[in-house]
Design a protein around this motif. Structure first.
Motif, PDB file in Angstrom:
ATOM      1  N   GLY A 291      56.832 -65.285  25.751  1.00  0.00           N
ATOM      2  CA  GLY A 291      57.405 -66.483  25.153  1.00  0.00           C
ATOM      3  C   GLY A 291      56.629 -67.066  24.000  1.00  0.00           C
ATOM      4  N   ASP A 292      55.494 -66.454  23.625  1.00  0.00           N
ATOM      5  CA  ASP A 292      54.667 -67.025  22.561  1.00  0.00           C
ATOM      6  C   ASP A 292      55.092 -66.576  21.162  1.00  0.00           C
ATOM      7  OD1 ASP A 292      53.075 -68.422  24.352  1.00  0.00           O
ATOM      8  OD2 ASP A 292      51.653 -66.771  24.575  1.00  0.00           O
ATOM      9  N   LEU A 293      55.507 -65.316  21.033  1.00  0.00           N
ATOM     10  CA  LEU A 293      55.824 -64.759  19.717  1.00  0.00           C
ATOM     11  C   LEU A 293      57.233 -64.177  19.710  1.00  0.00           C
ATOM     12  CD1 LEU A 293      52.500 -62.800  19.011  1.00  0.00           C
ATOM     13  CD2 LEU A 293      53.078 -65.129  18.301  1.00  0.00           C
ATOM     14  N   PHE A 294      57.955 -64.423  18.620  1.00  0.00           N
ATOM     15  CA  PHE A 294      59.264 -63.814  18.392  1.00  0.00           C
ATOM     16  C   PHE A 294      59.007 -62.638  17.461  1.00  0.00           C
ATOM     17  CE2 PHE A 294      63.485 -63.616  16.277  1.00  0.00           C
ATOM     18  CZ  PHE A 294      64.276 -63.490  17.401  1.00  0.00           C
ATOM     19  N   VAL A 295      59.045 -61.424  18.003  1.00  0.00           N
ATOM     20  CA  VAL A 295      58.543 -60.248  17.289  1.00  0.00           C
ATOM     21  C   VAL A 295      59.669 -59.401  16.717  1.00  0.00           C
ATOM     22  CG1 VAL A 295      57.133 -58.168  17.480  1.00  0.00           C
ATOM     23  CG2 VAL A 295      56.511 -60.219  18.783  1.00  0.00           C
ATOM     24  N   VAL A 296      59.520 -59.068  15.437  1.00  0.00           N
ATOM     25  CA  VAL A 296      60.434 -58.168  14.727  1.00  0.00           C
ATOM     26  C   VAL A 296      59.566 -57.078  14.116  1.00  0.00           C
ATOM     27  CG1 VAL A 296      62.202 -57.964  12.943  1.00  0.00           C
ATOM     28  CG2 VAL A 296      61.899 -60.140  14.158  1.00  0.00           C
ATOM     29  N   ARG A 297      59.904 -55.808  14.363  1.00  0.00           N
ATOM     30  CA  ARG A 297      59.061 -54.730  13.861  1.00  0.00           C
ATOM     31  C   ARG A 297      59.902 -53.595  13.278  1.00  0.00           C
ATOM     32  NH1 ARG A 297      54.895 -53.189  18.553  1.00  0.00           N
ATOM     33  NH2 ARG A 297      53.916 -52.012  16.864  1.00  0.00           N
ATOM     34  N   THR A 298      59.467 -53.097  12.136  1.00  0.00           N
ATOM     35  CA  THR A 298      60.057 -51.901  11.525  1.00  0.00           C
ATOM     36  C   THR A 298      58.920 -51.070  10.941  1.00  0.00           C
ATOM     37  OG1 THR A 298      60.316 -52.898   9.325  1.00  0.00           O
ATOM     38  CG2 THR A 298      62.160 -53.163  10.869  1.00  0.00           C
ATOM     39  N   ALA A 299      59.163 -49.808  10.713  1.00  0.00           N
ATOM     40  CA  ALA A 299      58.152 -48.958  10.077  1.00  0.00           C
ATOM     41  C   ALA A 299      57.808 -49.523   8.702  1.00  0.00           C
ATOM     42  CB  ALA A 299      58.668 -47.522   9.947  1.00  0.00           C
ATOM     43  N   GLY A 300      56.521 -49.730   8.464  1.00  0.00           N
ATOM     44  CA  GLY A 300      56.092 -50.250   7.171  1.00  0.00           C
ATOM     45  C   GLY A 300      56.537 -51.671   6.901  1.00  0.00           C
ATOM     46  N   HIS A 301      56.897 -52.414   7.937  1.00  0.00           N
ATOM     47  CA  HIS A 301      57.490 -53.761   7.831  1.00  0.00           C
ATOM     48  C   HIS A 301      58.449 -53.866   6.643  1.00  0.00           C
ATOM     49  CE1 HIS A 301      54.362 -54.964   4.817  1.00  0.00           C
ATOM     50  NE2 HIS A 301      53.481 -54.457   5.662  1.00  0.00           N
ATOM     51  N   VAL A 302      59.392 -52.897   6.584  1.00  0.00           N
ATOM     52  CA  VAL A 302      60.422 -52.952   5.544  1.00  0.00           C
ATOM     53  C   VAL A 302      61.548 -53.855   6.038  1.00  0.00           C
ATOM     54  CG1 VAL A 302      59.841 -50.705   4.598  1.00  0.00           C
ATOM     55  CG2 VAL A 302      61.593 -50.857   6.363  1.00  0.00           C
ATOM     56  N   ALA A 303      62.092 -54.645   5.137  1.00  0.00           N
ATOM     57  CA  ALA A 303      63.058 -55.677   5.528  1.00  0.00           C
ATOM     58  C   ALA A 303      64.435 -55.413   4.944  1.00  0.00           C
ATOM     59  CB  ALA A 303      62.565 -57.050   5.063  1.00  0.00           C
ATOM     60  N   GLY A 304      65.447 -55.548   5.801  1.00  0.00           N
ATOM     61  CA  GLY A 304      66.846 -55.475   5.404  1.00  0.00           C
ATOM     62  C   GLY A 304      67.588 -56.657   5.993  1.00  0.00           C
ATOM     63  N   PRO A 305      68.910 -56.655   5.950  1.00  0.00           N
ATOM     64  CA  PRO A 305      69.695 -57.794   6.450  1.00  0.00           C
ATOM     65  C   PRO A 305      69.415 -58.148   7.911  1.00  0.00           C
ATOM     66  CG  PRO A 305      71.076 -56.327   5.156  1.00  0.00           C
ATOM     67  CD  PRO A 305      69.767 -55.620   5.336  1.00  0.00           C
ATOM     68  N   GLU A 306      69.246 -57.131   8.761  1.00  0.00           N
ATOM     69  CA  GLU A 306      68.999 -57.416  10.180  1.00  0.00           C
ATOM     70  C   GLU A 306      67.667 -58.117  10.381  1.00  0.00           C
ATOM     71  OE1 GLU A 306      71.564 -53.776   9.718  1.00  0.00           O
ATOM     72  OE2 GLU A 306      69.643 -54.457   8.900  1.00  0.00           O
ATOM     73  N   VAL A 307      66.678 -57.706   9.615  1.00  0.00           N
ATOM     74  CA  VAL A 307      65.368 -58.350   9.702  1.00  0.00           C
ATOM     75  C   VAL A 307      65.451 -59.784   9.211  1.00  0.00           C
ATOM     76  CG1 VAL A 307      63.044 -58.381   8.719  1.00  0.00           C
ATOM     77  CG2 VAL A 307      63.991 -56.247   9.611  1.00  0.00           C
ATOM     78  N   LEU A 308      66.105 -59.981   8.075  1.00  0.00           N
ATOM     79  CA  LEU A 308      66.238 -61.336   7.535  1.00  0.00           C
ATOM     80  C   LEU A 308      66.980 -62.246   8.519  1.00  0.00           C
ATOM     81  CD1 LEU A 308      67.114 -60.442   3.839  1.00  0.00           C
ATOM     82  CD2 LEU A 308      65.051 -61.618   4.606  1.00  0.00           C
ATOM     83  N   GLY A 309      68.036 -61.722   9.129  1.00  0.00           N
ATOM     84  CA  GLY A 309      68.780 -62.506  10.103  1.00  0.00           C
ATOM     85  C   GLY A 309      67.934 -62.838  11.318  1.00  0.00           C
ATOM     86  N   SER A 310      67.132 -61.902  11.776  1.00  0.00           N
ATOM     87  CA  SER A 310      66.267 -62.143  12.933  1.00  0.00           C
ATOM     88  C   SER A 310      65.222 -63.203  12.622  1.00  0.00           C
ATOM     89  CB  SER A 310      65.578 -60.836  13.351  1.00  0.00           C
ATOM     90  OG  SER A 310      66.512 -59.868  13.763  1.00  0.00           O
ATOM     91  N   ILE A 311      64.639 -63.139  11.434  1.00  0.00           N
ATOM     92  CA  ILE A 311      63.641 -64.132  11.049  1.00  0.00           C
ATOM     93  C   ILE A 311      64.282 -65.504  10.891  1.00  0.00           C
ATOM     94  CG2 ILE A 311      62.049 -64.818   9.211  1.00  0.00           C
ATOM     95  CD1 ILE A 311      61.453 -61.829   8.816  1.00  0.00           C
TER      96      ILE A 311
END
Length: 225
Positions: free
Chosen positions: A70-90
């Motif tokens: 419950g401390d961290l809301f974690v989103v992970r991808t190879a090389g921390h590359v960002a697309g629409p799903e990552v932006l929506g999650s953040i």
């Protein structure tokens, strides 16, 4: 168990770095991992930071920052590359869960950055969907080359900075949160062997880049457990 969730970006940053300090020193507390805390989280969550990092198996966020359920809301991808799903999650993390801090976490010896450097040097194309990853890392590698970068840290730092800029520039929701002071975005680089995270860049917090956290007394900036 008593705990207070950080309400400001500065408090969240200090808490996160205090956990990394403990981990790197070999004195982790492993907080918020007991059965009672697990049961208490079943109905709702209120993490204090969104952690967007590389998927590398050596970069498990809750472990290296000595946090728990419950401390961290974690989103992970190879090389921390960002697309629409990552932006929506953040955006979910900052607008719905009201996290006051977003962290972009890179690290030394990153396979995605190394693969992209090879692709750029050889003028080739990665196979399968890996090319989607290298394509998104390529602007960082080209920018590092243009700046005269020669070692791994310089390429990693450039990619971390580019990712932070990308998130704030592409997400109006995140940019508004940063402009209002409700949320800050920081970029960190983690060293695999040493276990410590170094600040690379920040948006919304006045922090000098380097290995030291926002306050010199980092170990005191801890959530009671």
């Amino acid at each position: 168990m008593t705990e207070t969730t950080p309400s400001t970006p500065g408090e969240a940053f200090d808490l996160l770095m205090a956990g990394n300090h403990r981990f790197a020193a070999g004195t982790p507390r492993h907080p918020n991992q007991d059965a009672a805390h697990r049961a208490g989280l079943a109905s709702a969550q209120r993490p204090f930071a969104v952690l967007f990092g590389c998927s590398d198996s050596r970069l498990a966020a809750e472990i290296i920052f000595d946090q728990g359920l419950g401390d961290l809301f974690v989103v992970r991808t190879a090389g921390h590359v960002a697309g629409p799903e990552v932006l929506g999650s953040i955006e979910y993390g900052v607008s719905v869960l009201e996290c006051p801090l977003v962290v972009v976490l890179g690290h030394d010896r990153c396979g995605a950055v190394a693969a992209t450097r090879e692709v750029v040097a050889d003028g080739t194309t990665a196979r399968g969907y890996l090319r989607e990853v290298t394509a998104r890392v390529t602007p960082s590698v080209l920018a590092a080359h243009a700046a005269g970068a020669s070692d791994d840290d310089e390429f990693i730092d450039t990619h971390v900075r580019h990712t932070v800029d990308f998130l704030v520039e592409r997400s109006r929701e995140l940019a508004d949160q940063v402009a209002s002071g409700r949320t800050a975005v920081v970029g960190l680089s983690y060293r695999l062997a040493e276990g410590n995270a170094r600040l690379v860049t920040s948006r919304g917090l006045d922090l000098p880049p380097g290995p030291v956290s926002r306050r010199d007394a980092v170990p005191n900036a801890e959530r009671p457990v």
